[in-house]
Design an enzyme around this catalytic site. Structure first.
Site, PDB file in Angstrom:
ATOM      1  N   VAL A   1       0.792  -1.240  -0.054  1.00 52.10           N
ATOM      2  CA  VAL A   1      -0.227   0.078   0.047  1.00 52.10           C
ATOM      3  C   VAL A   1       0.991   1.394   0.086  1.00 52.10           C
ATOM      4  CG1 VAL A   1      -1.979   1.144   1.273  1.00 52.10           C
ATOM      5  CG2 VAL A   1      -1.823  -1.131   1.288  1.00 52.10           C
TER       6      VAL A   1
ATOM      7  N   LYS B   1      -6.750  -1.764   9.327  1.00 56.69           N
ATOM      8  CA  LYS B   1      -7.679  -2.165   9.981  1.00 56.69           C
ATOM      9  C   LYS B   1      -7.498  -2.839  11.437  1.00 56.69           C
ATOM     10  CE  LYS B   1      -6.603  -5.140   6.898  1.00 56.69           C
ATOM     11  NZ  LYS B   1      -6.310  -5.388   5.493  1.00 56.69           N
TER      12      LYS B   1
ATOM     13  N   GLU C   1     -10.465   5.375   5.473  1.00 52.26           N
ATOM     14  CA  GLU C   1     -11.133   4.790   4.143  1.00 52.26           C
ATOM     15  C   GLU C   1     -10.609   3.636   3.509  1.00 52.26           C
ATOM     16  OE1 GLU C   1     -14.036   6.837   2.224  1.00 52.26           O
ATOM     17  OE2 GLU C   1     -13.973   4.482   2.005  1.00 52.26           O
TER      18      GLU C   1
ATOM     19  N   VAL D   1     -10.995  -0.281   4.781  1.00 52.05           N
ATOM     20  CA  VAL D   1     -12.502  -1.086   4.811  1.00 52.05           C
ATOM     21  C   VAL D   1     -12.658  -1.175   3.200  1.00 52.05           C
ATOM     22  CG1 VAL D   1     -14.814  -1.585   5.406  1.00 52.05           C
ATOM     23  CG2 VAL D   1     -13.133  -0.828   7.126  1.00 52.05           C
TER      24      VAL D   1
ATOM     25  N   GLY E   1     -10.980  -1.681   0.393  1.00 46.68           N
ATOM     26  CA  GLY E   1      -9.986  -1.219  -0.184  1.00 46.68           C
ATOM     27  C   GLY E   1     -10.112   0.075  -1.225  1.00 46.68           C
TER      28      GLY E   1
ATOM     29  N   ASP F   1      -9.883 -10.646   9.243  1.00 44.37           N
ATOM     30  CA  ASP F   1      -9.744  -9.383   8.748  1.00 44.37           C
ATOM     31  C   ASP F   1     -11.189  -9.066   8.325  1.00 44.37           C
ATOM     32  OD1 ASP F   1      -7.990  -7.692   6.493  1.00 44.37           O
ATOM     33  OD2 ASP F   1      -9.777  -8.567   5.499  1.00 44.37           O
TER      34      ASP F   1
ATOM     35  N   LYS G   1     -12.901  -5.444   9.661  1.00 50.32           N
ATOM     36  CA  LYS G   1     -13.481  -4.337   8.948  1.00 50.32           C
ATOM     37  C   LYS G   1     -15.129  -4.488   9.328  1.00 50.32           C
ATOM     38  CE  LYS G   1     -10.584  -5.421   5.001  1.00 50.32           C
ATOM     39  NZ  LYS G   1     -10.214  -6.242   3.847  1.00 50.32           N
TER      40      LYS G   1
HETATM   41  N1  HSE Z   1      -6.039  -9.051   2.739  1.00 48.37           N
HETATM   42  C1  HSE Z   1      -7.020  -7.860   2.338  1.00 48.37           C
HETATM   43  C2  HSE Z   1      -7.985  -8.431   1.520  1.00 48.37           C
HETATM   44  C3  HSE Z   1      -6.465  -6.790   2.071  1.00 48.37           C
HETATM   45  O1  HSE Z   1      -7.640  -9.461   0.906  1.00 48.37           O
HETATM   46  O2  HSE Z   1      -8.967  -7.912   1.237  1.00 48.37           O
HETATM   47  C4  HSE Z   1      -7.247  -5.679   2.028  1.00 48.37           C
HETATM   48  O3  HSE Z   1      -7.791  -5.229   3.301  1.00 48.37           O
END
Ligand code: HSE
Length: 377
Positions: A11, A93, A117, A120, A122, A189, A193
């Protein structure tokens, strides 16, 4: 505005590419002055540093952009940046869902912004749209595909009959997966989010560990075939709903009807829907992972801060998740006792009666290889 960038991975390097590489001058108000890099990254530019104080103690830097990932040292660095009166943008996140209550309070006390932003959805402008919807409506509920890695795995398994591990390796090589991919495939993950969306949608700060979570680690072709034969795809969905002060949220693989909103969402794309009074149902979709789409969302936040866009602060209330809500499930590989079975699919697969999340956890916890999929009613 002078910027200190923390992290130069997937990123962070995307953020640098967008800001340094824009030929059209659209980000001319932003200038990356220093970049904090890890020991293993070669310092190929003069502005790179390994010392966080070069950023935190630099009075010219008014905006710190955190793209390091992981809880620490990101949390400590963000906290120090806020304490020193700097605005912060983060794509992290995991860190923010864990320490958001402390960090938002600190940002408020210091009169600076803390925007997230990119953490959550992308590249999807999901938080920004929630803010806009909330200028008129209360958000009643949301649900969506929040993870690019698992969506990539599920959509390729469905389309090509591939095996789970083969597709996970591909998602990792494309830069979608977390450093520890168990956060993706075990659903954590999406829990981070979902927790952050509860914050943006309902002003509720939820501990992600309190969200009922089930992942896709154990999915096989057999589950895919069952879904296909019954007119469904399988998608990992994060959901939240707040009614009469009661908050329900969950992260689970779900059978979604082919031809519906979620079934056709491909590869690393995310799709998230909200329901509110006057807008009704609205769906937002775009790339949920990957360098430039995620960096795009980071740079949008940076521009909002640099241009003084009117961004509301959060008022945060700590909230408990109601675990008494009931869900009907397809369970393969567990040993589910009779009173909870509505239908036997075959020797190791059943469809349950509606179960509370607490009961579901009790029945499936610590069962190796178990696969749980929500059957939508
Ligand atoms: N590992 C996360 C995904 C990255 O695959 O969505 C983006 O938050």
């Amino acid at each position: 505005m002078q910027v200190g960038l923390l992290g130069h991975g997937v990123v962070g390097s995307g953020v640098r590419r967008i800001i340094d590489g824009m030929s059209n001058n659209k980000t001319a108000c932003l200038c990356i002055k220093r970049i904090l890099v890890k020991d293993e990254i070669e310092m190929v530019e003069e502005r790179m540093t390994r010392n966080i104080d070069d950023i935190i103690l630099d009075r010219d830097i008014q905006l710190v952009v955190e793209c390091m990932g992981g809880k620490e040292p990101a949390h400590t660095f963000v906290k120090r940046a806020l304490e020193n009166g700097k605005n912060v943008v983060t794509s992290n996140k995991k860190m923010l869902a864990s320490y958001g209550d402390e960090l938002f309070a600190l940002a408020h006390q210091k009169g600076v912004k803390l925007l997230y932003e990119a953490s959550v959805g992308g590249g999807i402008p999901w938080m920004a749209e929630l803010r806009r919807i909330r200028r008129i409506d209360e958000i009643e509920s949301f649900e969506g595909i929040f993870n690019g890695t698992t969506n990539y795995i599920l959509s390729r398994m469905e389309a090509e009959g591939c095996e789970f591990h083969e597709m996970l390796a591909q998602a990792q090589s494309l830069g979608y997966a977390e450093r520890d991919p168990s956060d993706d495939i075990d659903g954590y993950d999406v829990a981070y989010k979902t927790a952050l969306t509860c914050l943006a949608a309902f002003d509720c700060f939820v501990d992600p560990q309190d969200i009922p979570v089930s992942g896709i680690r154990n999915i096989t072709k057999k589950d895919m075939n069952y879904a296909n034969e019954h007119g469904f795809s399988i998608k990992l969905l994060g959901k939240g709903r707040k009614k009469d002060g009661i908050l329900q949220c969950s992260v689970m693989p779900c059978f979604v009807p082919k031809g519906g909103t979620f079934a056709s969402v491909p590869l690393n794309y995310n799709a998230i829907s909200s329901v509110s009074e006057t807008l009704g149902r609205a769906v937002f979709t775009g790339q949920g992972a990957g360098s430039l789409p995620t960096a795009h969302a980071v740079v949008q936040d940076m521009l909002d801060i640099a241009t003084g866009a009117d961004i509301a602060d959060h008022s945060i209330t700590p909230c408990c998740v109601d675990e008494s809500a009931e869900v009907t499930c397809y369970i393969r590989g567990g040993s589910i006792p009779f009173p909870y079975v509505a239908e036997t699919v075959d020797e190791d697969t059943v469809i349950t009666v509606p179960l509370s999340y607490a009961k579901l956890k009790e029945l499936t916890d610590n069962t190796r290889g178990v696969m749980v999929i929500e059957v939508k009613k």
